[in-house]
Design a protein around this motif. Structure first.
Motif, PDB file in Angstrom:
ATOM      1  N   TYR B  55      -5.339  44.062  -6.436  1.00  0.00           N
ATOM      2  CA  TYR B  55      -6.527  44.223  -7.275  1.00  0.00           C
ATOM      3  C   TYR B  55      -6.908  45.690  -7.317  1.00  0.00           C
ATOM      4  CZ  TYR B  55     -11.478  44.363  -8.434  1.00  0.00           C
ATOM      5  OH  TYR B  55     -12.677  44.688  -8.993  1.00  0.00           O
ATOM      6  N   SER B  56      -7.021  46.216  -8.531  1.00  0.00           N
ATOM      7  CA  SER B  56      -7.405  47.627  -8.630  1.00  0.00           C
ATOM      8  C   SER B  56      -8.884  47.700  -8.999  1.00  0.00           C
ATOM      9  CB  SER B  56      -6.568  48.357  -9.677  1.00  0.00           C
ATOM     10  OG  SER B  56      -6.616  47.684 -10.903  1.00  0.00           O
ATOM     11  N   PRO B  57      -9.642  48.385  -8.184  1.00  0.00           N
ATOM     12  CA  PRO B  57     -11.093  48.423  -8.319  1.00  0.00           C
ATOM     13  C   PRO B  57     -11.567  48.873  -9.710  1.00  0.00           C
ATOM     14  CG  PRO B  57     -10.420  49.410  -6.254  1.00  0.00           C
ATOM     15  CD  PRO B  57      -9.170  49.163  -7.029  1.00  0.00           C
ATOM     16  N   GLY B  58     -10.661  49.446 -10.506  1.00  0.00           N
ATOM     17  CA  GLY B  58     -11.065  49.852 -11.851  1.00  0.00           C
ATOM     18  C   GLY B  58     -11.414  48.661 -12.731  1.00  0.00           C
ATOM     19  N   THR B  59     -10.697  47.566 -12.561  1.00  0.00           N
ATOM     20  CA  THR B  59     -10.947  46.388 -13.389  1.00  0.00           C
ATOM     21  C   THR B  59     -12.108  45.592 -12.816  1.00  0.00           C
ATOM     22  OG1 THR B  59      -9.359  45.144 -12.097  1.00  0.00           O
ATOM     23  CG2 THR B  59      -8.560  46.130 -14.142  1.00  0.00           C
ATOM     24  N   ARG B  60     -12.695  44.801 -13.676  1.00  0.00           N
ATOM     25  CA  ARG B  60     -13.815  44.018 -13.200  1.00  0.00           C
ATOM     26  C   ARG B  60     -13.293  42.805 -12.445  1.00  0.00           C
ATOM     27  NH1 ARG B  60     -18.935  41.938 -16.370  1.00  0.00           N
ATOM     28  NH2 ARG B  60     -17.590  42.011 -18.189  1.00  0.00           N
ATOM     29  N   CYS B  61     -13.840  42.580 -11.278  1.00  0.00           N
ATOM     30  CA  CYS B  61     -13.327  41.518 -10.410  1.00  0.00           C
ATOM     31  C   CYS B  61     -13.415  40.150 -11.085  1.00  0.00           C
ATOM     32  CB  CYS B  61     -14.088  41.524  -9.087  1.00  0.00           C
ATOM     33  SG  CYS B  61     -13.311  40.494  -7.843  1.00  0.00           S
ATOM     34  N   LYS B  62     -14.523  39.918 -11.750  1.00  0.00           N
ATOM     35  CA  LYS B  62     -14.712  38.624 -12.405  1.00  0.00           C
ATOM     36  C   LYS B  62     -13.591  38.351 -13.411  1.00  0.00           C
ATOM     37  CE  LYS B  62     -18.258  37.536 -15.460  1.00  0.00           C
ATOM     38  NZ  LYS B  62     -19.631  37.097 -15.828  1.00  0.00           N
ATOM     39  N   SER B  63     -13.286  39.383 -14.185  1.00  0.00           N
ATOM     40  CA  SER B  63     -12.262  39.249 -15.199  1.00  0.00           C
ATOM     41  C   SER B  63     -10.872  39.045 -14.573  1.00  0.00           C
ATOM     42  CB  SER B  63     -12.362  40.491 -16.087  1.00  0.00           C
ATOM     43  OG  SER B  63     -11.201  40.764 -16.736  1.00  0.00           O
ATOM     44  N   TRP B  64     -10.636  39.726 -13.461  1.00  0.00           N
ATOM     45  CA  TRP B  64      -9.385  39.557 -12.721  1.00  0.00           C
ATOM     46  C   TRP B  64      -9.272  38.116 -12.199  1.00  0.00           C
ATOM     47  CZ3 TRP B  64      -8.373  39.263  -7.184  1.00  0.00           C
ATOM     48  CH2 TRP B  64      -7.051  39.521  -6.819  1.00  0.00           C
ATOM     49  N   LEU B  65     -10.351  37.582 -11.680  1.00  0.00           N
ATOM     50  CA  LEU B  65     -10.351  36.199 -11.177  1.00  0.00           C
ATOM     51  C   LEU B  65     -10.122  35.195 -12.308  1.00  0.00           C
ATOM     52  CD1 LEU B  65     -13.354  36.485  -8.671  1.00  0.00           C
ATOM     53  CD2 LEU B  65     -10.951  36.077  -8.054  1.00  0.00           C
ATOM     54  N   PHE B  66     -10.701  35.459 -13.474  1.00  0.00           N
ATOM     55  CA  PHE B  66     -10.485  34.578 -14.625  1.00  0.00           C
ATOM     56  C   PHE B  66      -9.010  34.553 -15.019  1.00  0.00           C
ATOM     57  CE2 PHE B  66     -15.036  35.015 -16.572  1.00  0.00           C
ATOM     58  CZ  PHE B  66     -15.516  34.199 -15.566  1.00  0.00           C
ATOM     59  N   THR B  67      -8.387  35.724 -14.972  1.00  0.00           N
ATOM     60  CA  THR B  67      -6.964  35.799 -15.321  1.00  0.00           C
ATOM     61  C   THR B  67      -6.149  34.910 -14.386  1.00  0.00           C
ATOM     62  OG1 THR B  67      -7.283  38.092 -16.015  1.00  0.00           O
ATOM     63  CG2 THR B  67      -5.012  37.368 -15.679  1.00  0.00           C
ATOM     64  N   ILE B  68      -6.433  35.019 -13.102  1.00  0.00           N
ATOM     65  CA  ILE B  68      -5.711  34.199 -12.129  1.00  0.00           C
ATOM     66  C   ILE B  68      -5.998  32.718 -12.379  1.00  0.00           C
ATOM     67  CG2 ILE B  68      -5.503  33.628  -9.679  1.00  0.00           C
ATOM     68  CD1 ILE B  68      -6.159  36.578  -9.082  1.00  0.00           C
ATOM     69  N   CYS B  69      -7.244  32.420 -12.619  1.00  0.00           N
ATOM     70  CA  CYS B  69      -7.649  31.032 -12.831  1.00  0.00           C
ATOM     71  C   CYS B  69      -6.910  30.421 -14.029  1.00  0.00           C
ATOM     72  CB  CYS B  69      -9.165  30.970 -13.049  1.00  0.00           C
ATOM     73  SG  CYS B  69      -9.805  29.303 -13.179  1.00  0.00           S
ATOM     74  N   ARG B  70      -6.815  31.183 -15.083  1.00  0.00           N
ATOM     75  CA  ARG B  70      -6.118  30.671 -16.268  1.00  0.00           C
ATOM     76  C   ARG B  70      -4.634  30.459 -15.964  1.00  0.00           C
ATOM     77  NH1 ARG B  70      -3.470  33.154 -20.534  1.00  0.00           N
ATOM     78  NH2 ARG B  70      -3.232  31.824 -22.356  1.00  0.00           N
TER      79      ARG B  70
END
Ligand SMILES: [Zn+2]
Lengths: 123, 196
Positions: B55-70
């Motif tokens: 996880y790169s702190p530049g991206t928003r964590c919520k959005s990163w989690l959504f990507t994984i979830c999908r």
């Protein structure tokens, strides 16, 4: 009477966000006078259709480009576009407001934390 | 690097765990079932935890989690072999909703030009109306309008170009307006515009 007069002055004078009282004269292609920092000039820069085609991008805060400043200015001050802007705003507000719905249950929360702790020691 | 493990755990707790409500809501929109959504959340968090170094702190964590979830959701769906359920890119539009797409603003122009009626619509009804959108529109609308992701973030989560995000968002919102307008008519928040 004085009361009504002061009311009138209030509504006529105080910030109608630059929109003038008579809604029947949205600014058309006319000739924007002078070097236009006026609302009229801003509206005249681009046609309403072009501006309202970008309305969602405007409301979504996705008009980034400096060249898109014209679109933003237009939508902020154009009387003809005003109802449409309000309409979409109310729509989006309703969606946002409805978001509160789902929350992860306490049991889910516990389950997730437990599985993480089991995976590698998460305190 | 075993020494980092505690620090890693700590930052995961601080950054990722607080988004669990949002991930749950997204999982619920994806799967349509509470049980499945809970399983999705658990898998998502486990995967995210294991991949936390990436996880790169530049991206928003919520959005990163959504990507994984999908991704978790898509993989499960494939595995469950319900090929008939893979409607992801072929969802049928509601023809009635489409014919309404351009007209809601026009239809309410006389009586309620600024769409005040949207304010009267209860949250449950909005939830239900979103639920009825074709999946390709539904997810984009949810990510944008309920979870507040940017076009760029949505593009990443959904693996589609930003231009597609815009067009789906546009059509999804129009369809949704059609449904909410119909509901407002039924409830009498507004009456059929202009008797021409
Ligand atoms: Zn205009």
């Amino acid at each position: 009477m004085a009361f009504f007069d002061s009311l009138k002055r209030l509504f006529g004078g105080a910030g109608q966000n630059g929109r003038s009282g008579d809604a029947t004269s949205p600014v058309t292609g006319g000739s924007p006078t002078a070097s236009g920092s006026t609302d009229e000039a801003a509206v005249a820069m681009i046609p309403c259709e072009e501006a309202s085609a970008r309305l969602f991008e405007y409301l979504d805060g996705e008009l980034e480009d400096v060249s898109e400043e014209e679109v933003r200015r237009h939508l902020e001050v154009c009387e003809a576009c005003y109802p449409r802007v309000q309409f979409e705003k109310h729509f989006l507000e309703a969606l946002r407001r409805s978001q509160d719905g789902g929350r992860a249950s306490e049991s889910l929360r516990a389950r997730v934390l437990q599985s993480l702790a089991g995976d590698e020691g998460l305190d | 690097m075993p020494g980092d493990r505690n620090a890693q755990g700590a930052s995961f707790s601080e950054e990722a765990v607080p988004h669990m409500d949002a991930v749950y809501r997204f999982a619920l929109r994806l799967s349509g079932s509470r049980d499945e959504a809970e399983d999705l959340v658990q898998d998502t968090y486990l995967r995210a935890f294991r991949a936390w170094e990436q996880y790169s702190p530049g991206t928003r964590c919520k959005s990163w989690l959504f990507t994984i979830c999908r991704n978790v959701f898509l993989r499960r769906r494939e595995r469950s072999q319900r090929h008939d359920a893979i409607l992801l890119e072929t969802a049928q539009d509601d023809p009635r909703a489409i014919s309404r797409e351009a007209t809601v603003f026009a239809a309410s122009r006389d009586e309620d030009p600024e769409g005040e009626f949207f304010r009267s619509i209860v949250d449950d009804q909005i939830f239900a109306a979103i639920e009825q959108l074709p999946e390709e529109y539904r997810l984009v609308v949810v990510l944008s309008d309920l979870e507040d992701l940017s076009y760029g973030e949505i593009a990443e989560v959904m693996e589609i170009p930003v231009g597609t995000v815009k067009s789906r968002l546009f059509r999804g919102r129009r369809q949704l307006q059609g449904r909410l307008y119909d509901y407002a008519l039924e409830m009498g928040y507004i009456s059929e515009g202009g008797d021409k």
